[in-house]
Design a protein around this motif. Structure first.
Motif, PDB file in Angstrom:
ATOM      1  N   ALA A   1       0.837  -1.209   0.000  1.00 12.95           N
ATOM      2  CA  ALA A   1       0.000   0.000   0.000  1.00 12.95           C
ATOM      3  C   ALA A   1       0.868   1.253   0.000  1.00 12.95           C
ATOM      4  CB  ALA A   1      -0.923   0.003   1.206  1.00 12.95           C
ATOM      5  N   ILE A   2       1.977   1.228   0.729  1.00 13.37           N
ATOM      6  CA  ILE A   2       2.879   2.386   0.755  1.00 13.37           C
ATOM      7  C   ILE A   2       3.534   2.559  -0.606  1.00 13.37           C
ATOM      8  CG2 ILE A   2       5.055   3.252   1.721  1.00 13.37           C
ATOM      9  CD1 ILE A   2       4.169   1.939   4.393  1.00 13.37           C
ATOM     10  N   ASP A   3       3.956   1.458  -1.215  1.00 18.13           N
ATOM     11  CA  ASP A   3       4.599   1.522  -2.535  1.00 18.13           C
ATOM     12  C   ASP A   3       3.654   2.048  -3.603  1.00 18.13           C
ATOM     13  OD1 ASP A   3       6.957   0.573  -1.489  1.00 18.13           O
ATOM     14  OD2 ASP A   3       6.667  -1.503  -2.211  1.00 18.13           O
ATOM     15  N   THR A   4       2.397   1.665  -3.537  1.00 15.40           N
ATOM     16  CA  THR A   4       1.440   2.091  -4.562  1.00 15.40           C
ATOM     17  C   THR A   4       0.743   3.398  -4.201  1.00 15.40           C
ATOM     18  OG1 THR A   4      -0.345   0.808  -3.565  1.00 15.40           O
ATOM     19  CG2 THR A   4       0.963  -0.271  -5.294  1.00 15.40           C
ATOM     20  N   GLY A   5       0.881   3.836  -2.973  1.00 16.75           N
ATOM     21  CA  GLY A   5       0.254   5.085  -2.549  1.00 16.75           C
ATOM     22  C   GLY A   5      -1.212   4.928  -2.195  1.00 16.75           C
ATOM     23  N   ALA A   6      -1.707   3.713  -2.118  1.00 18.83           N
ATOM     24  CA  ALA A   6      -3.116   3.451  -1.799  1.00 18.83           C
ATOM     25  C   ALA A   6      -3.206   2.999  -0.355  1.00 18.83           C
ATOM     26  CB  ALA A   6      -3.684   2.395  -2.733  1.00 18.83           C
ATOM     27  N   HIS A   7      -3.005   3.935   0.579  1.00 22.59           N
ATOM     28  CA  HIS A   7      -3.030   3.541   1.988  1.00 22.59           C
ATOM     29  C   HIS A   7      -4.173   4.192   2.746  1.00 22.59           C
ATOM     30  CE1 HIS A   7      -0.892   7.365   2.501  1.00 22.59           C
ATOM     31  NE2 HIS A   7      -0.048   6.921   1.598  1.00 22.59           N
ATOM     32  N   ASP A   8      -5.307   4.312   2.069  1.00 24.15           N
ATOM     33  CA  ASP A   8      -6.514   4.752   2.753  1.00 24.15           C
ATOM     34  C   ASP A   8      -6.946   3.613   3.663  1.00 24.15           C
ATOM     35  OD1 ASP A   8      -6.369   6.977   1.163  1.00 24.15           O
ATOM     36  OD2 ASP A   8      -7.785   6.211  -0.326  1.00 24.15           O
TER      37      ASP A   8
END
Length: 169
Positions: free
Chosen positions: A52-59
């Motif tokens: 999630a951190i790598d893809t920026g999707a950490h909602d």
């Protein structure tokens, strides 16, 4: 499966690197062993958080729900593969039966035998259809006969009545 074997499979499961057989054994163990499930939960959470951190999707991520979905998906995949193998086996068996039937019919035709299995089946079917047709004709005939005899009795009754009225006059 023992716990130490299952623990070695945690990371390959999370990375989707297990074979179908290993995945099924692993899931069977993990779903019945609380300690191994906790370890899977921890590793799954770490890997998904890093992803999630790598893809920026950490909602707001619900790791428990994601793991449950991953396990459900793995089970579904295993089921589909097993069903596919069973279907292929049944299909192969049907093809073999048809091949044997075709070969035996071909051999019988080559030998000049007029009564192949296929022909006998058709003759039996035709015979049954003929028997049904004869039965229907007999029923229709008996209905017509009973109707005709009813009309004849009525006509005779009318004739008798006419004769008695003629004699009385």
């Amino acid at each position: 499966m023992k716990c130490n074997e299952a623990r070695r499979m945690v990371v390959p499961f999370v990375k989707k690197e297990l074979s179908e057989r290993d995945m099924e054994a692993f899931l069977n163990h993990v779903e019945s062993c609380e300690d191994c499930m906790e370890e899977l939960d921890t590793y799954f959470m770490v890997y998904k958080a890093i992803d999630a951190i790598d893809t920026g999707a950490h909602d707001e991520l619900d790791f428990k729900k994601m793991l449950a979905e991953e396990i459900r998906s793995a089970r579904h995949c295993i089921f589909r593969r097993k069903a596919s193998r069973i279907f292929q086996g049944v299909l192969l068996a049907v093809a073999e039966v048809l091949l044997i039937f075709s070969i035996s019919t071909g051999v019988q035709m080559k030998q000049g035998t007029s009564d192949s299995m296929f022909e006998r089946a058709i003759l039996r079917l035709n015979m049954r259809q003929r028997e049904d047709a004869v039965e229907q004709l007999m029923e229709t005939e008996s209905e017509m006969f009973s109707f005709a005899s009813d009309e004849t009795e009525e006509a005779e009754t009318i004739d008798l009545e006419e004769e008695t009225t003629d004699v009385g006059q």
